[in-house]
Scaffold this motif. Sequence first.
Motif: not given
Length: 267
Positions: A167, A209, A220-221, A223-224, A227-228
Amino acid sequence: MKLSRVLFLFIIYNLAAQQKTIETIYFDFDKYDLTESQAKIVNKFIKTIDTAKVESIQIYGYCDDRGTDDYNFRLSHDRVNTIQSLLLSSGFKESKIVILEGKGRVVVRPDTVENLYETRLRNRRVDLIVVKRNSFGKDIYSSFKDKLKVGDKICLESILFDMGSARLTHTSKKELDKVALTLQKQRNIQFEIRGHVCCTPEIYSDGIDKDTKERRLSWNRAKTVFNYLSSKKVSKNRMRYQGCGNRFPLKKGDNFDRRVEFLITKI
């Protein structure tokens, strides 16, 4: 009580390791303007710092625990703006000031503090934090500079993750907002977002995660962040992402390995 003190010192030590406060300016109660002696501290800071070796500067403002949250957020922002104005009027480049943030009041429990007056005094402050040029090592830059080339890497100290999390923190989002604005001006740049992790056993290549329970934390980091930036109007056609796991530690501390990097792939 002893355990609480040890934990407090441990937290303070780790925060100091993450970001070194170069200068702190303390303010009078309910004030955001500077006295003559306070202004001298800032001017001395400006004169002694070698701006050629500075990539950027971060300014954070705080208040003591008295007053409402809304009032103290405004006051802490006013303190930050006061320091910024003095820096700019003394010739400091505005482009080097990358974060301006009022943190509001520092909450304390008066009945647990030995010297409440001293504690409140030290919470009425602005911290100036310097990010040194190329502080992540050779061929890794700490900002999106003007003359990038294919193969350059950019790693931003403000985009770090909590343990086991993909996150974005509030500070990370603010930094990515600036990155998005830069990328909208430099539309020719294409890049790969690379996620990293720390603190995993050698038998594993990636971390877990804690939200998804998958051992894909670095992915995931990345990808986050992908996406942001997409949500901020950066075209997906310019970006790709991948997880690098724990293969590329910076050897600067675990917190710096909980990061993403931007690899320039096309100019």
